[in-house]
Design an enzyme around this catalytic site. Structure first.
Site: not given
Length: 608
Positions: A2, A504, A488, A27, A75, A485, A481, A603, A101-102
């Site tokens: 936020c 194999h 992409e 944000r 948020w 990264k 992963e 996204k 915020n938090g």
């Protein structure tokens, strides 16, 4: 995360606050609101949706006159993005306004206490308890009420507070959530980030943990948690506006990587209470958990990779069989869902089309679904029977880093909860796991400080045509992963393989100079993976190993070694992925790629 903006000064406050909020839109948020003291009372306006809606409702702030104001872009974490849940929040008399915020971790206990005292709540948020708690303690001295409130609440917070009987005064508080204050000739500002006030001043003060600031038109005073006044030195901001939005980082992706220690804490700490794991949103009794016979984890992309890790962790700790499916395959393979099965859908956005379709498929078959998502009120959050939020905050870069990390933490907590209920681990083992979890934020922070060495190594491979990532067990999940990264954001062809599969077919692709990244964090598999390192080196590969500090065998076999701190092997992904994120990032930067917005990617994938 936020955004907070506040102003007290000589000029109309609302237009300045709205302008500041517009500089924090990067944000991410889902609602906005503002409160202004007009000389007689606190007036406010809130709106779900974009900031533009709030600006139109207030005619750019003109309908809210006054010289002191606080504003917020929210948020959602507790409660859906609605007008009622938007900030600011107020006491019942609307004489105290709060933006936050938090996360207030003990808000439920405080809410029950206040309800018992006759207080009534209008929203579903954790923040509203602050407004009522301030009211409970307020006897005419706002600083006393703030100090008492801070001693009562647990969690993270950056706060902006107005009292209607304290004209031309703005209060700011910080613990674990960022907050700055600024000053120019006309007034004083508070903000959660520099871009909000950069247009008005470059003279800022960074508020430290558990500090309170009392701001007036032409001066401000700083206090510690013991109510002692302290001195602060200002800092002159030299960033340009674009750099400021990224907090001084070159890219959002790098900024978000550095937010991972806080992401781990925010997702983990509210769910660990008195040495126990408490996941209220799971919505399952211990008897229902004990009856689970099988788990299906369904996801796409990086979220799928967290599911692969979770398969190893859940099966090892809780001894529950786990199937991990790509969402795009799950719905078309006519999956067999037996009685006693649990379905978990993982998605950062909560809008991933294939994952949403898989959720509906499971529900049509009569199975309850747990969603693990980052966006409150998203489609998966609404349609799942229960939802576990990751609280990573908004992630701007297309390539996920901190949301991936938060998903891992959520899945670790589930695995430990299930294991304890099913009594598949001892209390001693459970305590060891809790201790390892507690160390993760600091260990991730330590790994991030090694970025220069990884950058130097990455610069050697800017012209690479293909890279192979290998590992066994959890290390294979990490490799998946790490490979994603790299490919992409750098556009280098990269593949991940279970190391035992090299013979194999894949080993035929290894030739002189091929880079192989070998992940080797599982003690019972060290020697097996070292054998695979020797195999690819014999074919001319250059090997970068990511391993634990005690694994000297890997160091002897590899050409370049990155060490991660000691942790419980089931949590190794959270550490080993950090150097792989940095490696992919610096290769992409060196190749001149658009790191935050890779070509052809989005996204949130909302179509099949």
């Amino acid at each position: 995360m936020c955004g907070i903006v506040g102003y007290v000064g000589m000029n109309p406050a609302a237009p300045l606050v709205l302008d500041g909020l517009s500089k924090l839109e990067y944000r991410g948020y889902d609602s906005a609101g503002i409160a202004v003291f007009d000389g007689k009372c606190l007036r406010y306006q809130k709106a779900a949706g974009r900031l533009k809606v709030l600006e139109e409702l207030t005619h750019g702030g003109e309908t809210l006159p006054g010289n002191v104001a606080i504003g917020h872009t929210r948020w959602a974490t507790h409660g859906e993005p609605t007008n009622e849940n938007a900030h600011p929040h107020f006491n019942e008399k609307n004489s105290i306004a709060v933006v936050h915020n938090g996360i207030i971790e003990n808000y439920q206990q405080i809410k029950e206490f206040l309800t018992g005292k006759g207080y009534k709540f209008r929203s579903e948020t954790d923040t509203e308890v602050l407004a009522h708690l301030l009211d409970y303690y307020y006897k005419g001295d706002p600083m006393e009420a703030i100090f008492k409130t801070l001693h009562r609440v647990e969690g993270s917070y950056a706060l902006g507070i107005l009292f209607d009987d304290q004209p031309d005064t703005l209060f700011a508080v910080r613990k674990d959530s960022p907050l700055i204050v600024g000053q120019n000739d006309d007034g004083c500002f508070i903000a959660s980030d520099v871009p909000a006030i950069l247009r008005y001043t470059r003279k800022v003060y960074y508020v430290d943990n558990q500090e309170i600031v009392k701001l007036h038109r032409h001066h401000m005073h700083f206090y510690n948690i013991d109510a002692e006044e302290i001195e602060k030195e200002s800092v002159t901001i030299e960033w340009d506006a674009n750099a400021a939005e990224k907090g001084g980082y070159d890219h959002f992706m790098l900024k978000e990587m550095y937010e991972q220690p806080k992401t781990i804490t925010d997702t983990m700490s509210p769910r660990i209470r008195d040495g126990k794991i408490v996941i209220d949103e799971l919505g399952m009794s211990d008897e229902e958990i004990a009856a689970i016979r099988k788990i299906h984890i369904v996801a796409c992309g990086s979220a799928y990779h967290t599911g692969v890790t979770a398969k190893y962790v859940i099966e090892k700790l809780a001894r529950i069989p786990v199937e991990t499916d790509l969402a795009s395959e799950f719905r078309y393979r006519d999956p067999i869902l037996e009685e006693g099965s649990m379905v978990i859908i993982i998605s950062q956005s909560g809008e991933t089309a294939d994952s949403l379709a898989a959720l509906r498929e499971a529900k049509e078959r009569g199975f309850k679904v747990l969603g693990i998502v980052n966006v409150v009120g998203s489609s998966i959050a609404r349609e799942a029977d229960n939802v576990m939020y990751t609280w990573a905050g908004p992630e701007i870069a297309v390539a996920t880093t901190k949301a991936y990390t938060a998903q891992l933490i959520a899945l670790y907590l589930l695995a430990m909860k299930f294991a304890q209920v099913k009594k598949t681990i001892t209390q001693e083992r459970f305590n060891q796991l809790l201790e390892s979890l507690d160390k993760l934020p600091h260990q991730v922070e330590r790994l991030l400080t090694d970025k220069e060495n990884i950058q130097k190594f990455a610069n050697r491979y800017l012209a690479a045509r293909e890279v192979f990532f290998i590992g066994r067990g959890i290390d294979y999940a990490i490799s998946l992963e790490g490979s994603l990264k790299l490919k992409e954001i750098s556009y280098i062809h990269s593949e991940a393989y279970a190391a035992g599969e090299l013979k194999h077919g894949t080993i035929s692709l290894i030739e002189k100079g091929t880079l192989v990244v070998a992940v080797c964090t599982q003690p019972d598999l060290y020697q097996k993976t070292v054998s695979n390192i020797v195999e690819v080196k014999a074919r001319g590969a250059f090997v970068m190993a990511v391993t634990c500090e005690d694994n000297h065998a890997a160091e002897g076999a590899a050409d370049y070694t990155i060490y991660i701190p000691q942790t419980d092997p089931v949590f190794a992904n959270s550490l080993a992925i950090i150097p792989l994120q940095l490696f992919g990032y610096y290769v992409a930067v060196g190749r001149g790629c658009d790191v935050d917005k890779p070509r052809n990617l989005a996204k949130s994938v909302t179509v099949e």
